[in-house]
Design a protein around this motif. Sequence first.
Motif: not given
Lengths: 114, 115
Positions: A31-33, A39-47, A56-57, A65-67
């Motif tokens: 699995a890869m993410y 700045a000033k925000k928590p880490l956000e999951l993208m893909f 997950e998107n 655009s991920p690949e």
Amino acid sequence: ETGVTQTPRHLVMGMTNKKSLKCEQHLGHNAMYWYKQSAKKPLELMFVYSLEERVENNSVPSRFSPECPNSSHLFLHLHTLQPEDSALYLCASSQDGQGRNEQYFGPGTRLTVT
Amino acid sequence: GIQVEQSPPDLILQEGANSTLRCNFSDSVNNLQWFHQNPWGQLINLFYIPSGTKQNGRLSATTVATERYSLLYISSSQTTDSGVYFCAAHPPPLNSGGSNYKLTFGKGTLLTVNP
């Protein structure tokens, strides 16, 4: 060294440019993410990719655009970005995507959009 | 989704002092990790601890899953311990049998250790 590498480490691009971020994991994970850290925000999951399939998107704009060509490599293709997309982009991997194993992170790409 | 709250948001210590960082989470977890983010942005794995207690040198962590919190202890702090400490939680797979891939991060604790 976490076993996850990212290139480039720093990137400055204009809003009309197209660029790609690359991530490679040497851990034999499935699995890869992609995460975004502003700045000033928590880490956000993208893909999330599991066994090379996007599973997950997280409501990410289409200018990202991920690949995932194989289980060791992950790309994030960027086009027509906005200044608010400037952030640290982190790649991670884990044995599976079910949360039963640790996630390991790469060093990140610090992106500046001008 | 699961909520993760960390406290305190900022902490300043003198070298040699001990500290406790707290992470509260709103639901049961399959995975609970502590990370240290260095000034260059690298997230360093400290502990994978969905329950129980672990120790690694001057650091230790305890997760009480039934009460939905985790603690990170730093003893005899050093200037190199400075940085942001993140807690991240991953809920179990969805009851429907589907998957839930989201590791949710807290906002972090910014630790500054002065010489």
